[in-house]
Enzyme design. Structure first.
Site, mmCIF file in Angstrom:
data_model
loop_
_atom_site.group_PDB
_atom_site.id
_atom_site.type_symbol
_atom_site.label_atom_id
_atom_site.label_comp_id
_atom_site.label_asym_id
_atom_site.label_seq_id
_atom_site.Cartn_x
_atom_site.Cartn_y
_atom_site.Cartn_z
ATOM 1 N N GLY A 1 85.873 75.280 87.891
ATOM 2 C CA GLY A 1 86.999 75.576 87.011
ATOM 3 C C GLY A 1 87.562 76.957 87.287
ATOM 4 O O GLY A 1 87.634 77.408 88.427
ATOM 5 N N ASN B 1 97.434 77.150 85.603
ATOM 6 C CA ASN B 1 97.824 78.535 85.315
ATOM 7 C C ASN B 1 96.732 79.538 85.637
ATOM 8 O O ASN B 1 96.987 80.741 85.674
ATOM 9 C CB ASN B 1 98.242 78.674 83.840
ATOM 10 C CG ASN B 1 97.071 78.528 82.893
ATOM 11 O OD1 ASN B 1 96.099 77.834 83.197
ATOM 12 N ND2 ASN B 1 97.158 79.150 81.734
ATOM 13 N N SER C 1 78.138 64.735 88.316
ATOM 14 C CA SER C 1 77.551 65.517 87.235
ATOM 15 C C SER C 1 76.265 66.158 87.716
ATOM 16 O O SER C 1 75.418 65.503 88.340
ATOM 17 C CB SER C 1 77.268 64.628 86.022
ATOM 18 O OG SER C 1 76.496 65.327 85.063
ATOM 19 N N ASN D 1 80.067 73.641 79.467
ATOM 20 C CA ASN D 1 79.486 73.023 78.278
ATOM 21 C C ASN D 1 78.002 73.340 78.196
ATOM 22 O O ASN D 1 77.342 73.611 79.195
ATOM 23 C CB ASN D 1 79.734 71.516 78.250
ATOM 24 C CG ASN D 1 78.943 70.777 79.303
ATOM 25 O OD1 ASN D 1 77.793 70.418 79.098
ATOM 26 N ND2 ASN D 1 79.561 70.565 80.473
ATOM 27 N N CYS E 1 65.516 83.125 79.332
ATOM 28 C CA CYS E 1 66.245 81.992 79.882
ATOM 29 C C CYS E 1 67.405 81.656 78.944
ATOM 30 O O CYS E 1 67.529 82.217 77.846
ATOM 31 C CB CYS E 1 65.333 80.785 80.087
ATOM 32 S SG CYS E 1 64.980 79.806 78.596
ATOM 33 N N CYS F 1 66.233 80.634 75.436
ATOM 34 C CA CYS F 1 65.206 81.428 74.747
ATOM 35 C C CYS F 1 65.536 81.647 73.276
ATOM 36 O O CYS F 1 64.653 81.928 72.479
ATOM 37 C CB CYS F 1 65.029 82.775 75.438
ATOM 38 S SG CYS F 1 63.702 82.784 76.670
ATOM 39 N N CYS G 1 82.393 61.770 53.607
ATOM 40 C CA CYS G 1 83.381 61.407 52.592
ATOM 41 C C CYS G 1 84.652 62.250 52.727
ATOM 42 O O CYS G 1 85.750 61.785 52.386
ATOM 43 C CB CYS G 1 82.789 61.538 51.195
ATOM 44 S SG CYS G 1 82.076 63.157 50.833
#
Length: 706
Positions: A28, A60, A97, A120, A160, A163, A175
C-alpha cells in the site's frame, strides 16, 4: 543503485545489502515507498506479498500505481513499477494473503529481515508470530495522518506486537442497531449486517429485523408473543404468492427452524430474497417500509424519540429504475445522494451482487469489501435510506466508506518519511547494530527540543505475561459456556480474536480432543455447547496451532451473560492486569537521564503499552482494514514506564505531574502540548492524539522537557 556505487554505503554494509534477502509485507502507501527505497538502495533479492487490488482512491499516495492499474494486483504492479528503477533486481510478487498456509515459518526463515507495511491487526499479529518463531527481525511501521512510527520487533530483545492487549472494536447493542439508531454509524453497521444476511456469512447476532424483545418495548398492550405470531407476514410475504411461500418456510429456513427468541418469527431472509428473484421493489419495501411500520407499533420506543417515517418504493421511483442503469450520480462519491438516488443505487448494486452470488457454488458466500464497488454502493445506499427514515444526517459514499472500512487518513509525505526510516533501520539490522534500532516517531509539530522525528531511548522489554512470546503463554477467558458452541469458540475466539489459523484444542485434565485441525475429525462437536463438552469454570484448555508453531493455555472462567452482554472476553494474567506503582524520581537530574521512563506531553507518567499500542481511543466501529492504518506511540523522547491493563481492560492513570516552564524561555510556538485522548474509564487501545493549546489560566499543564 546505492550499493553498486563505492563510497555511498560503508563497504561492509554494501556487501550485506547485495546479498541480503528481504520480505516486504503489504504493497500500500508505505509498502510502495519501502519497495522503491529497497530497490534504489541496492537490494536485489526482494519478495513482496499483498492480497489487495488497486482502487482509484489509492492513486493519490501509492505512486507506483496509475489509473490504468485500477483493479489489478498491488503486489504485481508494484513489482513491475519498481523494476523500472533497477531492471537487474530480482523481485518476486505474491498476490495472496500472508496468513495463507503457503507462508509458514519455513517461508519466513529464508529472509534476513521482514518489513511490515500492513493495514489490519489480524495480519500484523500473524506476521509477528511468524517472525518470532522464525527468529527473523521484523521492522513494523505505520502511519496515521501526519503521525508515523517505525519499530523493531526481535525475540528476546523487544516487546512483540502482541505483548500488550489491543482495544476491542467498538460495538453497539443489537437493539440500537435494529430498532433505535441515532447516529450514522448505527445505520452503516445495520447496512453491513444486511449485506451479510443476503449475500455474506450470516451471523445470528447480526439480524437486521425489528427486535420485539427490546427491553424498552416490553410494556406494550400487545405482547411481544402476539406480535411475533404475525411476524411472518412482516417478512414481506405480502404478495400473491404468500401461501405458496409460507408452505416453503420450513425448507427455506436452511440454518434451522424458525425462531422466536426475541426476533420476529421469519423464514430465512436470504432464501426469501432468492425466491422472489431479488426483486428490488420487494426487498426495498420489506426493509424500509414494512419493518419500519412494525417498529412503529412498539409505541414505547417513540415516547421520547422522534418516530421513524417509512418510505415506499413506488413513491420514490414510480417509473422503476429503467432510466438509470448506470446513473452518473453513483460515481459522485463526495455527493450526498438523495433518497431517490439511493433507491437507484440500491437496485443496481442488488442486481450486480445477486448475479455474483448466484454464480457461487455450494455454501460459498460473498465477502464485503470497501473496495468492491457494488458492495460499497449497496451499504452506502441502504445506510442513507435508513438514516433518512430515522431523521439522521446522511453521508456521502466517501464518508460512509471511511466509516465502514475504518479508514484513517493517509498522507503521502508521512508514508515516505516512515518508509525511509524503515529501510535505514533495515541497514542497522543487517549490521546487528541493535542499539540503533530503537522506535522512531514522526510528528506534525516540533517538540520542545525542536524535533519532529523522535526516537525512544530504550527498548521496551518483552512482557513476561504475553500470551504469544512468553515462555509459557496463557490467558484467562471469561465466557458463557452455556451459550457458546464449540464452532463459535473456534471461529470467534481462537481464529478471529486470538488470530490462530488451524487450532487443535484438548482438555488438559482428560486429554479429550475438543477441536482438531484435521478435517472432519471433530465435526460432531461443532454444534455442542462448551458446557456439554464439560468445559466449565476452572477447566484449562491446551491450544496448539501447528502452522504458527504456537501453543497457548486457556483458563476458562464461566459467567452468565445478560441479554446484550458480549459472550466472551479475553483477559490477561491477573498479575499483569494490576496497575504498577510508580516510583517517584529522587532528583530532577534522574528524570533527564537515560532511564526506563518516558513522560507524555500531558505531564503524567503512563503505561508503555508496547511499540504499537500506547495510544488510547475508541476507533470508529467495524473493520480494522485500511491502507497505512497503525496505532501511534507517544511522541516525546523521554521514556514511558510500563503500566498494564486492569481486569476490565481499562487503564487507571496515575496522578498527573506538571512542572512549570520558565517564562523567559517560553515562546509562542512552545505552548503546544499533546494530550492523550483517554480517560480512566476508557479501555486500553490505540488512539490518535489531539493537540491542545494551553492558555495562561492553566500553567500547570505546561511541561518541562529541557
Amino acid at each position: 543503485m546505492a550499493a553498486s556505487i563505492d563510497g555511498v554505503l560503508p563497504a561492509t554494509l554494501q556487501e550485506l545489502v547485495k546479498k541480503s534477502k528481504v520480505l516486504v509485507v503489504g504493497a500500500g502507501g508505505i509498502g510502495c515507498e519501502v519497495l522503491k527505497n529497497l530497490v534504489l538502495s541496492g537490494f536485489t533479492q526482494i519478495e513482496i506479498i499483498d492480497l489487495d487490488t488497486i482502487d482509484l482512491s489509492n492513486l493519490n499516495r501509492q505512486f507506483l500505481f496509475h489509473r490504468e492499474h485500477v483493479g489489478k494486483s498491488k503486489a504485481r504492479v508494484a513489482r513491475e513499477s519498481a523494476l523500472s528503477f533497477n531492471p537487474d533486481a530480482n523481485i518476486t510478487a505474491y498476490h495472496d494473503s500472508v496468513t495463507s498456509t503457503d507462508y509458514g515459518v519455513n517461508f519466513f526463515k529464508k529472509f534476513d529481515v521482514v518489513l511490515s507495511a500492513l493495514d489490519n491487526r489480524a495480519a500484523r499479529n500473524h506476521v509477528n508470530r511468524m517472525c518470532l518463531n522464525a527468529d527473523v527481525p521484523l521492522i513494523e511501521s505505520g502511519t496515521s495522518g501526519y503521525n508515523g512510527q517505525v519499530e523493531l520487533i526481535k525475540r528476546g530483545l523487544t516487546q512483540c506486537y502482541e505483548c500488550t492487549p489491543k482495544e476491542k472494536q467498538r460495538s453497539f447493542p443489537g437493539c440500537t442497531i435494529r430498532n433505535t439508531p441515532s447516529e450514522p454509524i448505527h445505520c452503516i453497521v445495520w447496512a453491513k449486517h444486511l449485506f451479510n444476511q443476503l449475500f455474506g456469512e450470516s451471523v445470528e447476532d447480526e439480524d437486521i429485523s425489528p427486535d420485539s424483545a427490546d427491553p424498552e418495548a416490553q410494556n406494550e398492550s400487545v405482547t411481544a408473543e402476539a406480535k411475533a405470531a404475525d411476524g411472518a407476514g412482516d417478512v414481506a410475504m405480502e404478495d400473491k404468492e404468500n401461501d405458496k411461500e409460507q408452505e416453503k418456510s420450513t425448507e427455506a429456513e436452511s440454518e434451522g427452524e424458525p425462531k422466536n427468541n426475541g426476533n420476529v418469527v421469519r423464514i430465512n431472509t436470504r432464501q426469501w430474497a432468492k425466491d422472489c428473484n431479488y426483486d428490488a421493489g420487494k426487498l426495498f419495501n420489506k426493509f424500509f417500509n414494512e419493518d419500519i411500520n412494525y417498529l412503529l407499533r412498539m409505541s414505547n420506543l417513540w415516547k421520547s424519540r422522534k418516530a421513524p417515517v417509512p418510505v415506499q418504493w413506488d413513491t420514490l421511483l414510480p417509473d422503476g429504475t429503467k432510466a438509470a442503469e448506470a446513473p452518473e450520480f453513483a460515481r459522485q462519491h463526495h455527493k450526498v445522494w438523495t433518497v431517490e438516488e439511493c433507491a437507484h443505487v440500491f437496485a443496481n448494486a442488488l442486481k450486480e451482487l445477486s448475479a455474483a452470488f448466484l454464480k457461487l457454488e455450494g455454501s460459498d458466500t460473498l465477502v464485503w469489501d470497501k473496495d468492491d464497488q457494488p458492495a460499497m454502493d449497496f451499504v452506502a445506499a441502504c445506510a442513507n435510506v435508513r438514516s433518512h427514515i430515522f431523521d439522521i444526517e446522511r453521508k456521502s459514499r466517501f464518508e460512509i466508506k471511511s466509516m465502514a472500512g475504518n479508514i484513517i487518513p493517509a498522507i503521502a509525505t508521512t508514508n515516505a518519511i516512515t518508509a525511509g526510516i524503515s529501510v535505514m533501520r533495515a541497514f542497522s539490522v543487517l549490521q546487528s547494530k541493535w542499539e540503533q534500532c530503537k522506535a522512531v516517531y514522526a510528528r506534525l509539530r516540533l517538540n520542545g527540543r525542536q524535533q519532529f522525528l523522535v526516537a525512544d531511548t530504550f527498548f521496551p522489554p518483552p512482557n513476561p505475561n504475553c500470551y504469544v512470546c512468553a515462555s509459557d503463554p496463557a490467558i484467562t477467558l471469561r465466557i458463557d459456556t452455556k451459550r457458546i458452541q464449540v464452532k463459535a469458540f473456534r471461529d470467534d475466539v481462537l481464529i478471529k480474536t486470538l488470530n490462530m489459523v488451524n487450532p487443535d484444542v484438548t482438555v488438559e485434565a482428560t486429554g479429550s480432543i475438543v477441536i482438531s485441525s484435521e478435517e472432519g475429525e471433530t465435526e460432531c462437536n461443532e454444534q455442542k455447547l462448551l458446557s456439554e463438552m464439560n468445559i466449565v469454570d476452572g477447566v484449562i484448555l491446551k491450544c496448539d496451532d501447528f502452522f504458527q508453531s504456537y501453543e497457548l493455555s486457556i483458563i476458562i472462567s464461566h459467567f452468565d451473560a445478560e441479554r446484550d452482554d458480549v459472550l466472551f472476553e479475553v483477559i490477561a494474567d491477573k498479575s499483569q492486569l494490576q496497575p504498577k506503582q510508580e516510583e517517584k524520581p529522587k532528583e530532577d537530574s534522574e528524570e533527564q537521564s537515560s532511564t526506563s521512563r518516558k513522560r507524555p506531553a500531558n505531564g503524567s507518567d503512563i503505561a508503555d503499552d508496547g511499540p504499537s499500542t500506547s495510544k488510547r481511543t475508541r476507533l470508529p466501529e467495524v473493520e480494522d482494514d485500511d491502507d497505512d492504518c497503525l496505532v501511534i506511540e507517544e511522541d516525546d523522547d523521554v521514556q514511558e514506564i510500563v503500566n498494564t491493563k486492569t481486569e476490565q481492560l481499562t487503564v487507571k492513570s496515575p496522578p498527573k505531574v506538571a512542572i512549570k516552564r520558565k517564562p523567559d524561555n517560553l515562546t509562542d510556538d512552545e505552548n503546544i502540548t499533546e494530550i492523550l485522548d483517554s480517560s480512566d474509564e476508557e479501555d486500553v487501545g490505540p488512539t490518535k492524539s489531539k493537540r491542545t493549546k494551553l492558555n495562561d489560566s492553566q500553567p500547570n499543564e505546561v511541561i518541562s522537557i529541557d
